[in-house]
Design a protein around this motif. Structure first.
Motif, mmCIF file in Angstrom:
data_model
loop_
_atom_site.group_PDB
_atom_site.id
_atom_site.type_symbol
_atom_site.label_atom_id
_atom_site.label_comp_id
_atom_site.label_asym_id
_atom_site.label_seq_id
_atom_site.Cartn_x
_atom_site.Cartn_y
_atom_site.Cartn_z
ATOM 1 N N ARG A 71 -9.715 40.304 24.675
ATOM 2 C CA ARG A 71 -9.277 39.299 23.719
ATOM 3 C C ARG A 71 -9.930 39.552 22.369
ATOM 4 N N VAL A 72 -9.223 39.110 21.299
ATOM 5 C CA VAL A 72 -9.771 39.163 19.946
ATOM 6 C C VAL A 72 -9.910 37.726 19.468
ATOM 7 N N ARG A 73 -11.154 37.359 19.058
ATOM 8 C CA ARG A 73 -11.408 35.974 18.665
ATOM 9 C C ARG A 73 -11.962 35.937 17.249
ATOM 10 N N SER A 74 -11.617 34.858 16.580
ATOM 11 C CA SER A 74 -12.107 34.649 15.219
ATOM 12 C C SER A 74 -13.496 34.028 15.258
ATOM 13 N N SER A 75 -14.073 33.863 14.067
ATOM 14 C CA SER A 75 -15.411 33.279 13.988
ATOM 15 C C SER A 75 -15.417 31.820 14.427
ATOM 16 N N SER A 76 -14.243 31.161 14.436
ATOM 17 C CA SER A 76 -14.164 29.774 14.897
ATOM 18 C C SER A 76 -13.995 29.669 16.404
ATOM 19 N N GLY A 77 -13.836 30.807 17.078
ATOM 20 C CA GLY A 77 -13.665 30.806 18.519
ATOM 21 C C GLY A 77 -12.228 30.842 18.969
ATOM 22 N N GLN A 78 -11.254 30.902 18.056
ATOM 23 C CA GLN A 78 -9.835 30.925 18.420
ATOM 24 C C GLN A 78 -9.449 32.325 18.904
ATOM 25 N N ARG A 100 -24.636 35.305 17.082
ATOM 26 C CA ARG A 100 -25.625 36.231 16.512
ATOM 27 C C ARG A 100 -25.034 37.633 16.363
ATOM 28 N N ALA A 101 -24.266 38.057 17.366
ATOM 29 C CA ALA A 101 -23.638 39.375 17.282
ATOM 30 C C ALA A 101 -22.650 39.437 16.119
ATOM 31 N N LEU A 102 -21.907 38.351 15.890
ATOM 32 C CA LEU A 102 -20.935 38.314 14.800
ATOM 33 C C LEU A 102 -21.640 38.427 13.446
ATOM 34 N N GLN A 103 -22.790 37.786 13.327
ATOM 35 C CA GLN A 103 -23.516 37.797 12.063
ATOM 36 C C GLN A 103 -24.199 39.146 11.812
ATOM 37 N N SER A 104 -24.679 39.760 12.884
ATOM 38 C CA SER A 104 -25.438 41.010 12.716
ATOM 39 C C SER A 104 -24.603 42.254 12.956
ATOM 40 N N GLY A 105 -23.356 42.085 13.428
ATOM 41 C CA GLY A 105 -22.504 43.247 13.680
ATOM 42 C C GLY A 105 -22.922 44.043 14.892
ATOM 43 N N ALA A 134 -18.867 42.779 17.750
ATOM 44 C CA ALA A 134 -18.521 42.372 16.383
ATOM 45 C C ALA A 134 -17.817 43.523 15.664
ATOM 46 N N VAL A 135 -16.603 43.256 15.090
ATOM 47 C CA VAL A 135 -15.848 44.261 14.340
ATOM 48 C C VAL A 135 -15.313 43.613 13.061
ATOM 49 N N ARG A 136 -14.643 44.402 12.247
ATOM 50 C CA ARG A 136 -13.979 43.875 11.058
ATOM 51 C C ARG A 136 -12.543 44.402 11.055
ATOM 52 N N ASP A 137 -11.608 43.536 10.631
ATOM 53 C CA ASP A 137 -10.204 43.943 10.623
ATOM 54 C C ASP A 137 -9.897 44.797 9.399
ATOM 55 N N GLY A 140 -11.553 43.538 6.264
ATOM 56 C CA GLY A 140 -12.986 43.289 6.258
ATOM 57 C C GLY A 140 -13.395 41.949 6.811
ATOM 58 N N ALA A 141 -12.461 41.194 7.387
ATOM 59 C CA ALA A 141 -12.798 39.893 7.972
ATOM 60 C C ALA A 141 -13.517 40.104 9.305
ATOM 61 N N PRO A 142 -14.618 39.365 9.588
ATOM 62 C CA PRO A 142 -15.350 39.541 10.851
ATOM 63 C C PRO A 142 -14.570 38.973 12.040
ATOM 64 N N LEU A 143 -14.499 39.738 13.099
ATOM 65 C CA LEU A 143 -13.843 39.321 14.343
ATOM 66 C C LEU A 143 -14.741 39.711 15.520
ATOM 67 N N LEU A 144 -14.425 39.124 16.670
ATOM 68 C CA LEU A 144 -15.105 39.483 17.919
ATOM 69 C C LEU A 144 -14.072 39.998 18.902
ATOM 70 N N VAL A 145 -14.333 41.187 19.462
ATOM 71 C CA VAL A 145 -13.497 41.684 20.558
ATOM 72 C C VAL A 145 -14.229 41.338 21.854
ATOM 73 N N GLU A 146 -13.555 40.598 22.706
ATOM 74 C CA GLU A 146 -14.173 40.064 23.926
ATOM 75 C C GLU A 146 -13.620 40.805 25.140
ATOM 76 N N PHE A 147 -14.524 41.331 25.963
ATOM 77 C CA PHE A 147 -14.143 42.070 27.166
ATOM 78 C C PHE A 147 -14.681 41.318 28.386
ATOM 79 N N HIS A 148 -13.881 41.246 29.449
ATOM 80 C CA HIS A 148 -14.289 40.618 30.701
ATOM 81 C C HIS A 148 -14.364 41.670 31.797
ATOM 82 N N GLU A 149 -15.371 41.554 32.625
ATOM 83 C CA GLU A 149 -15.525 42.414 33.796
ATOM 84 C C GLU A 149 -15.971 41.557 34.970
ATOM 85 N N SER A 150 -15.417 41.783 36.156
ATOM 86 C CA SER A 150 -15.850 41.030 37.325
ATOM 87 C C SER A 150 -17.328 41.320 37.595
#
Length: 423
Positions: A71-78, A100-105, A134-137, A140-150
């Motif tokens: 998933r790709v999430r914004s800084s607001s959690g969407q 913290r990861a979003l702020q520090s990359g 933490a990535v940037r589109d 240059g907008a900060p985003l979070l790429v979220e990965f799930h693993e069992s």
């Protein structure tokens, strides 16, 4: 001890396996997020789906495993994009590590239980390991790429890690145990020999004390007592040979003769105190204490003895307590000006305790060191002997409050002494 080390090794190995699995998943998430970054565009009004090749790439990643959701999430959690389109647009608060990861990359991860409010529910269920990169589109907008693993994948890796190290760890522990047994046996033997040597030294100290007391008593008996007795006879002979020149001379001869006889009697009493009669403890400590009490009674001091527990004390214990009682009662008669003394002996849980308390004028405990320096070292020497036997000697007094002496002797420690103090 070996079992505890084995359990500790297992716990540490499993923890290392969990950390290794988590770090490996974070590295996978970091590399995968880098490949997705060129296709991310979070500007408002654009379709939520990136190009089809990104969806194809992610679908292949999810199919191959161990990733179960992306998933790709914004800084607001969407959720802006997801391989599962049903969760796009949903909002969930970001955990502290993700913020913290979003702020520090950087990258952060957490173990999410079912129903965790930070995770938007989707196809993945059960306990999952979530990694946030933490990535940037494109803009240059900060985003979070979220990965799930069992999380079961991580625990399986931890178990395999433990099984890989278990034979070597358990073998090393077994070898350590084999090496420890003879070493522990040698240390125990050395400790036993050291204890025997200590007992022998203590026995030698007791024997040396007895020998010195007997030597002093022998010298006093063979020289001072004999010389004073001869002097008393000469004084008597002088009185019998003729009348003194004056009544004063006759009175002086009489007083001197009587004083010499009294000194001889006192010296003989001292010899008896220095060398207790052989077999004086055959009836136990109680009869010996009663003899001491009778001697003190003759000087006008009433002595009460309560020592029923002293009847069957071991010989070495009785000897040590007798010495303390002898020295304490001698001090009472000489210094305390007491009218009554109480001697009590009890035993409890392998320890014999003797308490001697008088109603004398007492003394200032702060001056006890001065008295020792002046030669009053009897109780101090006995205290050192008691400490060597594992016991103690405590003295409490105050001016006008009498004196209380408490002596303790562990029966097991005293029994190791084959002392002949009661000979």
């Amino acid at each position: 001890m070996t079992l505890a080390l084995a359990l500790l090794t297992g716990v540490l190995a499993r923890r290392a396996g969990l950390e290794q699995g988590t770090r490996a998943f974070e590295d996978l998430a970091r590399v995968t997020a880098a490949t997705l970054t060129p296709a991310l565009d979070s500007r408002p009004g654009l379709p939520p789906d990136p190009p089809d090749d990104m969806r194809t790439h992610v679908a292949a990643l999810v199919t191959a495993g161990p990733v179960v959701a992306v998933r790709v999430r914004s800084s607001s959690g969407q959720v802006l994009w997801a391989d599962d389109r049903s969760v796009v647009g949903r909002v969930a608060p970001l955990p502290a590590g993700a913020r913290r990861a979003l702020q520090s990359g950087t990258v952060a991860s957490l173990v999410a239980e079912p129903g965790d409010r930070h995770v938007v529910p989707g196809r993945s269920s059960g306990r999952v390991l979530v990694a946030y990169v933490a990535v940037r589109d494109l803009h240059g907008a900060p985003l979070l790429v979220e990965f799930h693993e069992s999380y079961s994948v991580v625990t399986d890796l931890a178990e395999r890690t433990w099984l890989r190290f278990a034979p070597a760890a358990l073998g090393a522990l077994a070898l350590l145990q084999v090496l420890q047994v003879p070493l522990a046996w040698r240390l125990a033997s050395r400790l036993r020999r050291s204890q025997q040597a200590e007992d022998a030294l203590l026995q030698a100290a007791v024997d040396a004390s007895d020998a010195e007391r007997r030597r002093i008593a022998g010298d006093v008996h063979d020289h001072a007592v004999q010389d004073l007795t001869a002097l008393a006879f000469e004084l008597d002979a002088a009185q019998m040979r003729g009348s003194p020149r004056s009544p004063e001379d006759a009175e002086l001869l009489g007083r001197t003769s009587q004083a010499v006889r009294q000194i001889v009697e006192d010296l003989r009493s001292l010899l008896v105190a220095l060398i207790p009669a052989r077999g004086s403890f055959r009836g136990g400590l109680l009869p010996a204490l009663r003899v001491l009490a009778q001697e003190l009674d003759r000087s006008g001091i009433r002595v009460t003895v309560r020592a029923d527990d002293a009847r069957d004390l071991p010989g070495p214990t009785a000897a040590l307590l007798y010495r303390c009682a002898q020295e304490a009662l001698r001090n009472v008669a000489t210094h305390s000006r007491a009218t009554s003394v109480e001697v009590a002996v009890t035993r409890h849980e392998g320890v014999a305790t003797m308490v001697i308390e008088d109603d004398g004028h007492g003394f200032d405990e702060s001056r006890l060191t001065e008295r020792g320096a002046a030669g009053h070292v009897g109780l101090r020497a006995l205290g050192e002997l008691l400490v060597d036997a594992g016991g103690s000697l405590a003295l409490a007094s105050a001016p006008g409050k009498g004196t209380r002496l408490v002596t303790t002797v562990p029966l097991a420690a005293a029994a190791s002494l084959t002392t002949r103090a009661a000979r």
